[in-house]
Each structure stands twice: as structure tokens, then as C-alpha cells.
Design a protein around this motif. Structure first.
Motif, PDB file in Angstrom:
ATOM      1  N   GLU A 132     -13.133   8.648 -23.570  1.00 59.65           N
ATOM      2  CA  GLU A 132     -11.868   7.933 -22.259  1.00 59.65           C
ATOM      3  C   GLU A 132     -12.411   9.947 -21.846  1.00 59.65           C
ATOM      4  O   GLU A 132     -11.930   9.046 -20.458  1.00 59.65           O
ATOM      5  CB  GLU A 132     -10.540   8.469 -23.387  1.00 59.65           C
ATOM      6  CG  GLU A 132     -10.755   6.714 -24.471  1.00 59.65           C
ATOM      7  CD  GLU A 132      -9.675   6.164 -25.234  1.00 59.65           C
ATOM      8  OE1 GLU A 132      -8.851   7.492 -25.828  1.00 59.65           O
ATOM      9  OE2 GLU A 132      -9.697   5.582 -25.944  1.00 59.65           O
ATOM     10  N   LYS A 133     -11.684  10.318 -22.150  1.00 56.88           N
ATOM     11  CA  LYS A 133     -12.131  11.664 -21.213  1.00 56.88           C
ATOM     12  C   LYS A 133     -12.480  11.657 -19.719  1.00 56.88           C
ATOM     13  O   LYS A 133     -12.617  11.482 -18.171  1.00 56.88           O
ATOM     14  CB  LYS A 133     -12.350  12.858 -21.637  1.00 56.88           C
ATOM     15  CG  LYS A 133     -12.163  14.689 -20.888  1.00 56.88           C
ATOM     16  CD  LYS A 133     -10.543  14.089 -20.261  1.00 56.88           C
ATOM     17  CE  LYS A 133      -9.937  15.663 -19.649  1.00 56.88           C
ATOM     18  NZ  LYS A 133      -9.260  15.468 -19.091  1.00 56.88           N
ATOM     19  N   VAL A 137     -12.213  11.595 -16.403  1.00 52.79           N
ATOM     20  CA  VAL A 137     -13.038  12.884 -15.102  1.00 52.79           C
ATOM     21  C   VAL A 137     -13.401  11.697 -13.853  1.00 52.79           C
ATOM     22  O   VAL A 137     -13.588  12.223 -12.733  1.00 52.79           O
ATOM     23  CB  VAL A 137     -13.845  13.867 -15.825  1.00 52.79           C
ATOM     24  CG1 VAL A 137     -14.474  13.849 -15.065  1.00 52.79           C
ATOM     25  CG2 VAL A 137     -13.177  14.568 -17.051  1.00 52.79           C
ATOM     26  N   ASP A 138     -14.389  10.427 -14.613  1.00 49.13           N
ATOM     27  CA  ASP A 138     -14.972  10.007 -13.141  1.00 49.13           C
ATOM     28  C   ASP A 138     -14.842   8.391 -13.577  1.00 49.13           C
ATOM     29  O   ASP A 138     -15.477   8.097 -14.508  1.00 49.13           O
ATOM     30  CB  ASP A 138     -16.213  10.252 -13.228  1.00 49.13           C
ATOM     31  CG  ASP A 138     -16.853   9.083 -11.849  1.00 49.13           C
ATOM     32  OD1 ASP A 138     -16.637   8.547 -11.421  1.00 49.13           O
ATOM     33  OD2 ASP A 138     -18.252   9.858 -12.028  1.00 49.13           O
ATOM     34  N   PRO A 139     -13.367   7.381 -13.198  1.00 50.67           N
ATOM     35  CA  PRO A 139     -13.716   6.526 -13.448  1.00 50.67           C
ATOM     36  C   PRO A 139     -14.866   5.661 -13.263  1.00 50.67           C
ATOM     37  O   PRO A 139     -14.949   4.566 -13.790  1.00 50.67           O
ATOM     38  CB  PRO A 139     -12.415   6.023 -12.898  1.00 50.67           C
ATOM     39  CG  PRO A 139     -11.695   7.160 -12.135  1.00 50.67           C
ATOM     40  CD  PRO A 139     -12.728   8.422 -11.980  1.00 50.67           C
ATOM     41  N   GLN A 140     -15.479   5.572 -12.829  1.00 51.70           N
ATOM     42  CA  GLN A 140     -17.044   5.396 -12.240  1.00 51.70           C
ATOM     43  C   GLN A 140     -17.960   5.646 -12.720  1.00 51.70           C
ATOM     44  O   GLN A 140     -19.191   5.527 -12.308  1.00 51.70           O
ATOM     45  CB  GLN A 140     -16.747   5.491 -10.473  1.00 51.70           C
ATOM     46  CG  GLN A 140     -15.847   4.829  -9.977  1.00 51.70           C
ATOM     47  CD  GLN A 140     -16.322   4.634  -8.282  1.00 51.70           C
ATOM     48  OE1 GLN A 140     -17.500   5.093  -7.957  1.00 51.70           O
ATOM     49  NE2 GLN A 140     -15.264   4.494  -7.264  1.00 51.70           N
ATOM     50  N   PHE A 141     -18.307   6.227 -13.640  1.00 51.08           N
ATOM     51  CA  PHE A 141     -19.082   7.030 -14.572  1.00 51.08           C
ATOM     52  C   PHE A 141     -19.618   5.679 -15.680  1.00 51.08           C
ATOM     53  O   PHE A 141     -19.192   6.095 -16.417  1.00 51.08           O
ATOM     54  CB  PHE A 141     -18.964   8.258 -15.040  1.00 51.08           C
ATOM     55  CG  PHE A 141     -20.024   8.281 -15.874  1.00 51.08           C
ATOM     56  CD1 PHE A 141     -20.836   9.630 -15.331  1.00 51.08           C
ATOM     57  CD2 PHE A 141     -20.312   9.089 -17.286  1.00 51.08           C
ATOM     58  CE1 PHE A 141     -21.954   9.556 -15.514  1.00 51.08           C
ATOM     59  CE2 PHE A 141     -21.198   9.977 -17.032  1.00 51.08           C
ATOM     60  CZ  PHE A 141     -22.300  10.345 -16.993  1.00 51.08           C
ATOM     61  N   HIS A 142     -20.656   5.142 -14.957  1.00 50.13           N
ATOM     62  CA  HIS A 142     -21.343   3.584 -16.370  1.00 50.13           C
ATOM     63  C   HIS A 142     -20.907   4.079 -17.162  1.00 50.13           C
ATOM     64  O   HIS A 142     -21.106   3.310 -18.491  1.00 50.13           O
ATOM     65  CB  HIS A 142     -22.350   3.128 -15.158  1.00 50.13           C
ATOM     66  CG  HIS A 142     -23.163   3.646 -15.688  1.00 50.13           C
ATOM     67  ND1 HIS A 142     -23.917   4.187 -14.731  1.00 50.13           N
ATOM     68  CD2 HIS A 142     -24.000   3.003 -16.838  1.00 50.13           C
ATOM     69  CE1 HIS A 142     -25.097   4.624 -14.752  1.00 50.13           C
ATOM     70  NE2 HIS A 142     -25.502   4.173 -16.057  1.00 50.13           N
ATOM     71  N   SER A 167     -11.867  -6.393 -21.838  1.00 49.64           N
ATOM     72  CA  SER A 167     -11.504  -5.790 -20.693  1.00 49.64           C
ATOM     73  C   SER A 167     -12.637  -4.605 -20.241  1.00 49.64           C
ATOM     74  O   SER A 167     -12.272  -3.982 -19.351  1.00 49.64           O
ATOM     75  CB  SER A 167     -10.130  -5.623 -21.492  1.00 49.64           C
ATOM     76  OG  SER A 167      -9.948  -7.167 -22.006  1.00 49.64           O
ATOM     77  N   LEU A 168     -12.544  -3.706 -21.374  1.00 53.98           N
ATOM     78  CA  LEU A 168     -13.008  -2.094 -20.950  1.00 53.98           C
ATOM     79  C   LEU A 168     -14.376  -2.223 -20.088  1.00 53.98           C
ATOM     80  O   LEU A 168     -14.728  -1.905 -18.643  1.00 53.98           O
ATOM     81  CB  LEU A 168     -13.326  -1.336 -22.559  1.00 53.98           C
ATOM     82  CG  LEU A 168     -14.391  -0.135 -22.140  1.00 53.98           C
ATOM     83  CD1 LEU A 168     -13.378   1.343 -21.309  1.00 53.98           C
ATOM     84  CD2 LEU A 168     -14.749   0.104 -23.319  1.00 53.98           C
ATOM     85  N   TYR A 169     -15.472  -3.107 -20.180  1.00 55.15           N
ATOM     86  CA  TYR A 169     -16.372  -3.489 -19.529  1.00 55.15           C
ATOM     87  C   TYR A 169     -15.929  -4.113 -18.405  1.00 55.15           C
ATOM     88  O   TYR A 169     -17.045  -3.811 -17.802  1.00 55.15           O
ATOM     89  CB  TYR A 169     -17.688  -4.536 -20.376  1.00 55.15           C
ATOM     90  CG  TYR A 169     -18.205  -4.319 -21.181  1.00 55.15           C
ATOM     91  CD1 TYR A 169     -18.374  -2.481 -21.246  1.00 55.15           C
ATOM     92  CD2 TYR A 169     -18.882  -4.378 -22.287  1.00 55.15           C
ATOM     93  CE1 TYR A 169     -19.561  -1.751 -22.633  1.00 55.15           C
ATOM     94  CE2 TYR A 169     -18.975  -3.452 -23.723  1.00 55.15           C
ATOM     95  CZ  TYR A 169     -19.625  -2.573 -23.508  1.00 55.15           C
ATOM     96  OH  TYR A 169     -20.628  -2.263 -24.580  1.00 55.15           O
ATOM     97  N   ASP A 170     -15.064  -4.914 -17.752  1.00 55.41           N
ATOM     98  CA  ASP A 170     -14.716  -5.606 -16.918  1.00 55.41           C
ATOM     99  C   ASP A 170     -14.519  -4.463 -16.222  1.00 55.41           C
ATOM    100  O   ASP A 170     -15.052  -4.202 -14.739  1.00 55.41           O
ATOM    101  CB  ASP A 170     -13.323  -6.440 -16.782  1.00 55.41           C
ATOM    102  CG  ASP A 170     -14.104  -7.721 -17.353  1.00 55.41           C
ATOM    103  OD1 ASP A 170     -15.818  -8.106 -16.484  1.00 55.41           O
ATOM    104  OD2 ASP A 170     -14.300  -8.720 -18.436  1.00 55.41           O
ATOM    105  N   ARG A 171     -13.369  -3.644 -16.013  1.00 53.89           N
ATOM    106  CA  ARG A 171     -13.496  -1.922 -15.861  1.00 53.89           C
ATOM    107  C   ARG A 171     -13.776  -1.021 -15.360  1.00 53.89           C
ATOM    108  O   ARG A 171     -14.103  -0.621 -13.852  1.00 53.89           O
ATOM    109  CB  ARG A 171     -12.213  -1.559 -16.609  1.00 53.89           C
ATOM    110  CG  ARG A 171     -11.547  -0.240 -16.172  1.00 53.89           C
ATOM    111  CD  ARG A 171     -10.148   0.131 -16.737  1.00 53.89           C
ATOM    112  NE  ARG A 171     -10.499   1.597 -16.882  1.00 53.89           N
ATOM    113  CZ  ARG A 171     -10.294   1.909 -17.629  1.00 53.89           C
ATOM    114  NH1 ARG A 171     -10.115   2.024 -19.131  1.00 53.89           N
ATOM    115  NH2 ARG A 171     -10.505   3.401 -17.629  1.00 53.89           N
ATOM    116  N   GLY A 172     -14.806  -0.722 -16.240  1.00 55.98           N
ATOM    117  CA  GLY A 172     -16.448  -0.369 -16.087  1.00 55.98           C
ATOM    118  C   GLY A 172     -17.329  -1.300 -14.356  1.00 55.98           C
ATOM    119  O   GLY A 172     -17.802  -0.433 -13.993  1.00 55.98           O
ATOM    120  N   LEU A 173     -17.245  -2.821 -15.247  1.00 59.68           N
ATOM    121  CA  LEU A 173     -17.887  -3.359 -13.725  1.00 59.68           C
ATOM    122  C   LEU A 173     -17.007  -3.086 -12.173  1.00 59.68           C
ATOM    123  O   LEU A 173     -17.667  -3.154 -10.911  1.00 59.68           O
ATOM    124  CB  LEU A 173     -18.342  -4.090 -13.804  1.00 59.68           C
ATOM    125  CG  LEU A 173     -19.657  -5.022 -15.472  1.00 59.68           C
ATOM    126  CD1 LEU A 173     -18.837  -5.806 -16.053  1.00 59.68           C
ATOM    127  CD2 LEU A 173     -21.046  -4.681 -14.967  1.00 59.68           C
TER     128      LEU A 173
END
Length: 173
Positions: A132-133, A137-142, A167-173
Motif C-alpha cells: 500500500e505504501k 508513493v506511485d499510484p501508477q506502479f502496476h 476494485s483494486l485492480y480497476d484502480r490499478g488499470l
């Protein structure tokens, strides 16, 4: 140019050619930190861990506070199954560059491979916190999303938890 060509060779899965370019680069500029780190990576990939360690030792003399050096050291320990040592190196990498998400993910993987003290099971909450950290730090770090999703999905006991992972995967996408 040699460093960049070595990077291309690594992408082409030609580690021996990459090694030759990196060694030549270091002949010309012996204190080229990035070339030393890339050479260590190539040597680790070809299972020449002793030479990789020497490259990392030299890199540390050039820049003792290099987050990348400690990340690579952690990866080397990880490859040898030395998870506690790997975690210590990833923690140093985080300390030296808290804005780099990669050491957080690597530290989480170390945690997941280290048996807990009392139960023998890994400290899953600590691994989740590190992942989560990394996302903070980088909201786009897949990679952080992938590992966090896999970890949470493996622990899912009901459909709601599984939906949270989606939902987490959707956020990552």
C-alpha cells in the motif's frame, strides 16, 4: 552509448553481449555507477553472484547512499533465499529514497517469503502495508497493484473481499 546498447541487449535477452558492452563502458569510465549496477544485474541473471557482489561493493564505494545499490543487493540476497538479509537491504533502499516504489514491493516479497516468528506464517499485514505504501508513493506502479491484489485475493474468504480486489485492480488499470 555502451550503457544504452547494453540495456537494449538485455531487452533482447542477450546477456553475454550486454556484459561485454558494460565491461567496455567500465574500462572507459571505471566509476560509472549505473554501468556497475547494470553489470551486477546481468551477472545476477547469469548466476555469477560473486562477480555481481564485487560490482555492488564497488558501487557502494562510489555512492554509499545509493538506493539502487541496496535494491540490487536485496535482489541478490533474495535470489539466494536469504530473505531477512534481502529485507534489510530493501529497508536501506527505502531509507535512502522513500519516493521509489520498487523497494517497498521487494520488501513485501521478502516478508511473504519469511516465516513468522511465532506461527511460522509470513507477516501478511506487514506485506500489505508495504504494498500500500508503494501505491501511495506511485499510484501508477502496476507491480504494487498486482502483488497487493494477489495477496488480498489469496486471503479472500467471501465475495465482498474478492470484489474489493477487483476494485483494486480497476484502480490499478
Amino acid at each position: 552509448a555502451l550503457l544504452h546498447r547494453a540495456n537494449l541487449r538485455m531487452l533482447q535477452e542477450k546477456p553475454n553481449e550486454a556484459r561485454v558492452d558494460l565491461e567496455r563502458c567500465l574500462e572507459l569510465r571505471p566509476n560509472h555507477l549505473l554501468a556497475l549496477l547494470r553489470l551486477a544485474t546481468v551477472l545476477m541473471a547469469t548466476n555469477d553472484l560473486e562477480r555481481a557482489k564485487r560490482c555492488l561493493d564497488k558501487a557502494e564505494t562510489i555512492d554509499p547512499l545509493s538506493s539502487e545499490d541496496h535494491s540490487y543487493r536485496g535482489e541478490m540476497h533474495f535470489a539466494k533465499g536469504e530473505f531477512a538479509e534481502a529485507r534489510a537491504e530493501f529497508d536501506r533502499a527505502i531509507e535512502y529514497d522513500p519516493g521509489n516504489p520498487t523497494p517497498y514491493v521487494n520488501a513485501a516479497l521478502s516478508v511473504m517469503n519469511t516465516p513468522g516468528e511465532n506461527s511460522g506464517t509470513p507477516d501478511i499485514p506487514a506485506a500489505i502495508k508495504l504494498l500500500e505504501k508503494a501505491i501511495d508513493v506511485d499510484p501508477q506502479f502496476h507491480a504494487a497493484f498486482v502483488h497487493l491484489g494477489q495477496l488480498k485475493l489469496s486471503m479472500a474468504t467471501d465475495l465482498t473481499t474478492a470484489r474489493d480486489v477487483v476494485s483494486l485492480y480497476d484502480r490499478g488499470l
